[in-house]
Design a protein around this motif. Structure first.
Motif, short mmCIF file in Angstrom:
data_model
loop_
_atom_site.label_atom_id
_atom_site.label_comp_id
_atom_site.label_asym_id
_atom_site.label_seq_id
_atom_site.Cartn_x
_atom_site.Cartn_y
_atom_site.Cartn_z
N MET A 250 0.82 -1.21 0.00
CA MET A 250 0.00 0.00 0.00
C MET A 250 0.86 1.27 0.00
SD MET A 250 -2.60 -1.78 -0.25
CE MET A 250 -4.27 -2.14 0.25
N GLY A 251 1.92 1.21 -0.79
CA GLY A 251 2.82 2.35 -0.95
C GLY A 251 4.02 2.33 -0.02
N ARG A 252 3.91 1.67 1.11
CA ARG A 252 5.00 1.71 2.10
C ARG A 252 6.24 0.98 1.59
NH1 ARG A 252 0.42 0.51 4.96
NH2 ARG A 252 0.98 -1.69 5.09
N GLY A 253 6.05 -0.20 1.00
CA GLY A 253 7.19 -0.96 0.51
C GLY A 253 7.88 -0.29 -0.65
N VAL A 254 7.08 0.36 -1.53
CA VAL A 254 7.66 1.06 -2.67
C VAL A 254 8.51 2.23 -2.19
CG1 VAL A 254 7.18 2.23 -4.84
CG2 VAL A 254 5.70 0.37 -4.08
N ARG A 255 8.00 2.96 -1.19
CA ARG A 255 8.78 4.08 -0.64
C ARG A 255 10.10 3.58 -0.06
NH1 ARG A 255 6.22 8.97 0.21
NH2 ARG A 255 3.95 9.01 -0.01
N ARG A 256 10.06 2.45 0.62
CA ARG A 256 11.28 1.92 1.22
C ARG A 256 12.27 1.48 0.13
NH1 ARG A 256 9.81 -1.93 6.28
NH2 ARG A 256 12.11 -2.05 6.31
N HIS A 257 11.75 0.93 -0.96
CA HIS A 257 12.63 0.53 -2.05
C HIS A 257 13.25 1.76 -2.72
CE1 HIS A 257 14.45 -2.31 -4.65
NE2 HIS A 257 13.72 -2.05 -5.72
N PHE A 258 12.45 2.79 -2.92
CA PHE A 258 12.94 4.05 -3.46
C PHE A 258 14.08 4.59 -2.60
CE2 PHE A 258 12.51 8.69 -2.80
CZ PHE A 258 12.91 9.15 -4.05
N GLN A 259 13.89 4.56 -1.30
CA GLN A 259 14.90 5.06 -0.39
C GLN A 259 16.17 4.21 -0.45
OE1 GLN A 259 14.62 7.93 1.16
NE2 GLN A 259 16.68 7.79 2.02
N ALA A 260 15.98 2.88 -0.54
CA ALA A 260 17.14 1.98 -0.61
C ALA A 260 17.95 2.22 -1.88
CB ALA A 260 16.66 0.52 -0.56
N ILE A 261 17.27 2.50 -2.98
CA ILE A 261 17.97 2.77 -4.24
C ILE A 261 18.75 4.07 -4.12
CG2 ILE A 261 17.66 3.25 -6.69
CD1 ILE A 261 15.19 1.41 -6.60
N ARG A 262 18.15 5.09 -3.52
CA ARG A 262 18.87 6.36 -3.32
C ARG A 262 20.09 6.15 -2.44
NH1 ARG A 262 15.51 11.68 -2.07
NH2 ARG A 262 15.19 10.64 -0.08
N GLU A 263 19.90 5.41 -1.34
CA GLU A 263 21.01 5.19 -0.41
C GLU A 263 22.12 4.35 -1.03
OE1 GLU A 263 19.14 3.52 3.01
OE2 GLU A 263 18.26 5.43 3.66
N ALA A 264 21.79 3.60 -2.09
CA ALA A 264 22.81 2.80 -2.79
C ALA A 264 23.67 3.65 -3.71
CB ALA A 264 22.13 1.69 -3.59
N GLY A 265 23.35 4.93 -3.82
CA GLY A 265 24.18 5.83 -4.60
C GLY A 265 23.72 6.06 -6.02
#
Length: 310
Positions: A250-265
């Motif tokens: 419900m959007g929460r997992g996608v947000r976390r994946h977005f953040q993980a991709i950003r944090e990966a550089g």
């Protein structure tokens, strides 16, 4: 003038990749679509024609175990051995064909749901072949949950064999997704708020089938191998989903994946969440808005510089 032609590519292991190529007279870019589980590439034909009318060449194709030409007994099964590697190799062959057919044009890869994870695994191995990666209805890589699911699937496979179609796995996935929208009108309410699209999916004999535990084992293993830290840092990555998509939590997992991709550089990552949208935003009641958004990602990628979140 838009034309659609059948696509047929023979692979080194005697498999034939089938699909369609839709082209305008003077394409400005190319989009390859990697579809989801228990569906097929032909479902994207209306989108392909719409995009081609607006300057994009579009390739849709069927993953192994999916689509026209796949025997009924093989639906929902990648391969007896090395299934995930074969699926990624198929996509690479399609991308290579697109590059040769349209030299010099920007090439974008859109992956939906299962196809989004195939696309991410592909980008991790062959990111230099892409101008952008677009992920529809994806989710975070929850390694603890995936390891637990993988253990269950391996146990079922050990007892019943790789070709077994487990109702337990179906209940824990698709059925659970649909339960979020009770009282249910159909078994696929979770896909879209548009009843016509849902009914079309249910009536399609090449949609909604139960996949084998062999496919699930391949799929889970493939997801566990996804690590954004290994992606090309300057590859533009765009995620979009609905806030009522159970696959994306419900959007929460996608947000976390977005953040993980950003944090990966990864230098250019964007996220768009469509309020109230369910799993198939490309088939939702506001699909015109979503199609326009996808079109903008493909033709105006220079305007997507920087990072933004919905």
């Amino acid at each position: 003038m838009t034309d659609t032609h059948p696509l047929s590519l023979d692979t080194p292991d005697q498999h034939t990749i089938t699909g369609s190529l839709t082209t305008p007279a003077n394409p400005a870019g190319v989009l390859v679509i990697s579809h989801g589980m228990a569906e097929h590439g032909d479902r994207y034909a209306p989108l392909a024609r719409w995009l081609a009318d607006r300057g994009l060449a579009v390739i849709t194709y069927h993953h192994r175990g999916h689509g026209t030409g796949c025997p009924a007994t093989a639906l929902g099964h990648y391969a007896d051995t090395r299934g995930w590697l074969r699926v990624i190799s198929d996509l690479h062959q399609v991308i290579q064909y697109a590059r040769a057919r349209f030299p010099g044009l920007p090439l974008h890869l859109l992956g939906h749901s299962m196809g989004s994870f195939i696309a991410q695994s592909y980008a991790q191995q062959h990111g230099d072949t892409l101008d952008s990666l677009i992920l529809s209805a994806t989710n975070r890589i929850d390694r603890r949950q995936l390891l637990a699911s993988g253990a269950l699937v391996r146990l079922i496979r050990l007892v019943r064999g790789k070709g077994h179609r487990s109702r337990l796995v179906a209940r824990l996935t698709f059925d659970q997704f649909n339960h979020r929208f009770r009282p249910n009108r159909t078994s696929a309410d979770w896909l879209s708020r548009d009843p016509e699209q849902v009914d079309r999916y249910i009536a399609d004999p090449l949609c909604g089938f139960t996949c084998t535990v062999g496919l699930w084992q391949d799929f889970i293993g493939g997801m566990l191998g996804i690590r954004p830290s290994l992606w090309r840092k300057n590859l533009p990555v765009h995620l979009f989903s609905g806030t009522a998509d159970p696959v994306g939590e419900m959007g929460r997992g996608v947000r976390r994946h977005f953040q993980a991709i950003r944090e990966a550089g990864i230098e250019n990552v964007t996220l768009r969440l469509f309020e109230g949208g369910r799993h198939e935003m490309l088939n939702e009641i506001n699909r015109d808005e979503v199609w326009q958004y996808l079109h903008s990602l493909c033709l105006y990628r220079e305007n997507q510089a920087g990072q933004s979140a919905a």
